[in-house]
Design a protein around this motif. Structure first.
Motif, mmCIF file in Angstrom:
data_model
loop_
_atom_site.group_PDB
_atom_site.id
_atom_site.type_symbol
_atom_site.label_atom_id
_atom_site.label_comp_id
_atom_site.label_asym_id
_atom_site.label_seq_id
_atom_site.Cartn_x
_atom_site.Cartn_y
_atom_site.Cartn_z
ATOM 1 N N LYS A 169 0.851 -1.187 0.000
ATOM 2 C CA LYS A 169 0.000 0.000 0.000
ATOM 3 C C LYS A 169 0.888 1.240 0.000
ATOM 4 C CE LYS A 169 -1.837 -1.533 3.801
ATOM 5 N NZ LYS A 169 -2.569 -1.625 5.048
ATOM 6 N N GLU A 215 0.679 3.685 1.919
ATOM 7 C CA GLU A 215 1.037 4.015 3.309
ATOM 8 C C GLU A 215 2.315 3.298 3.740
ATOM 9 O OE1 GLU A 215 -2.349 2.399 2.987
ATOM 10 O OE2 GLU A 215 -2.866 4.353 2.170
ATOM 11 N N ASP A 216 2.520 2.086 3.217
ATOM 12 C CA ASP A 216 3.737 1.334 3.554
ATOM 13 C C ASP A 216 4.983 2.050 3.017
ATOM 14 O OD1 ASP A 216 2.092 -0.588 4.713
ATOM 15 O OD2 ASP A 216 2.173 -1.914 2.959
ATOM 16 N N ILE A 223 5.222 5.260 2.376
ATOM 17 C CA ILE A 223 5.381 6.496 3.136
ATOM 18 C C ILE A 223 6.040 6.215 4.479
ATOM 19 C CG2 ILE A 223 4.142 8.370 4.291
ATOM 20 C CD1 ILE A 223 2.072 8.147 1.942
ATOM 21 N N LYS A 224 5.600 5.183 5.168
ATOM 22 C CA LYS A 224 6.213 4.815 6.459
ATOM 23 C C LYS A 224 7.684 4.459 6.273
ATOM 24 C CE LYS A 224 2.031 3.095 8.669
ATOM 25 N NZ LYS A 224 1.310 1.895 9.124
ATOM 26 N N THR A 284 2.158 7.525 -4.078
ATOM 27 C CA THR A 284 2.556 7.700 -2.676
ATOM 28 C C THR A 284 2.582 9.169 -2.281
ATOM 29 O OG1 THR A 284 4.926 7.744 -3.147
ATOM 30 C CG2 THR A 284 3.936 5.571 -2.731
ATOM 31 N N LYS A 323 -0.135 10.870 -1.459
ATOM 32 C CA LYS A 323 -1.266 11.140 -0.558
ATOM 33 C C LYS A 323 -1.028 10.417 0.766
ATOM 34 C CE LYS A 323 -3.761 13.003 -3.953
ATOM 35 N NZ LYS A 323 -2.753 13.499 -4.821
ATOM 36 N N GLY A 324 -1.568 10.947 1.825
ATOM 37 C CA GLY A 324 -1.410 10.309 3.129
ATOM 38 C C GLY A 324 -0.581 11.176 4.053
ATOM 39 N N GLU A 325 -0.053 10.562 5.083
ATOM 40 C CA GLU A 325 0.730 11.284 6.095
ATOM 41 C C GLU A 325 2.151 11.498 5.578
ATOM 42 O OE1 GLU A 325 2.089 10.766 10.708
ATOM 43 O OE2 GLU A 325 0.300 9.692 10.048
ATOM 44 N N THR A 326 2.303 12.564 4.807
ATOM 45 C CA THR A 326 3.587 12.856 4.183
ATOM 46 C C THR A 326 3.786 14.360 4.081
ATOM 47 O OG1 THR A 326 4.953 12.534 2.216
ATOM 48 C CG2 THR A 326 2.592 12.689 1.852
#
Length: 150
Positions: free
Chosen positions: A26, A28-29, A31-32, A85, A87-90
């Motif tokens: 994903k 999110e993976d 981004i982490k 990648t 979008k999300g917590e970035t």
């Protein structure tokens, strides 16, 4: 022995980048992953900063150890900036994906400077480390200015 350990670490870091983009199920993976690699990189970079700026006594052995980690980590996050990648917590700016050649050039320049930083740390000379650190810091800052928000 230290040279062999450094070469093994560098080889591991290089090999670790090949499957990186495929391992992200994903966005999110990814981004982490890139946030984690940048976190470790910055932790060790700021340990060098503390020595360079006199906030901590210069320790040649610690400088080499931290520079080695910075070098290994500097090669890792780039595959995690794949399409989708953004979008999300970035804190990554959209310009990473709209200006891919410029972003790739910035990452290559950063890696080149980190290689020089690692070499300077190995001289055991604080003045050499200071020069290389400032050049590396400037490269990091220019990339952050163009591609990192908030």
């Amino acid at each position: 022995m230290k040279t062999i350990a450094s070469l093994i670490l560098a080889l591991f870091a290089a090999l670790a980048t090949f499957p990186a983009s495929a391992q992200f199920a994903k966005a999110e993976d990814a981004i982490k992953y890139r946030r984690a690699t940048m976190s470790v990189l910055s932790t060790h970079f700021f340990r060098l900063a503390n020595m360079v700026n006199g906030r901590q006594p210069y320790d040649a052995k610690a400088a080499v150890e931290n520079a080695d980690i910075v070098l290994a980590m500097a090669k890792l996050p780039w595959p995690a900036f794949a399409a989708g990648t953004d979008k999300g917590e970035t804190r990554a700016k959209p310009s990473i994906w709209t200006q891919q050649p410029k972003f790739a050039d910035s990452s290559e320049k950063m890696i080149a400077q980190v290689i020089k930083l690692d070499a300077a740390a190995r001289t055991g000379n604080l003045d050499n480390l200071k020069v290389a650190f400032r050049a590396t810091s400037g490269t990091c800052q220019s990339c952050h200015d163009a591609f990192r928000g908030r």
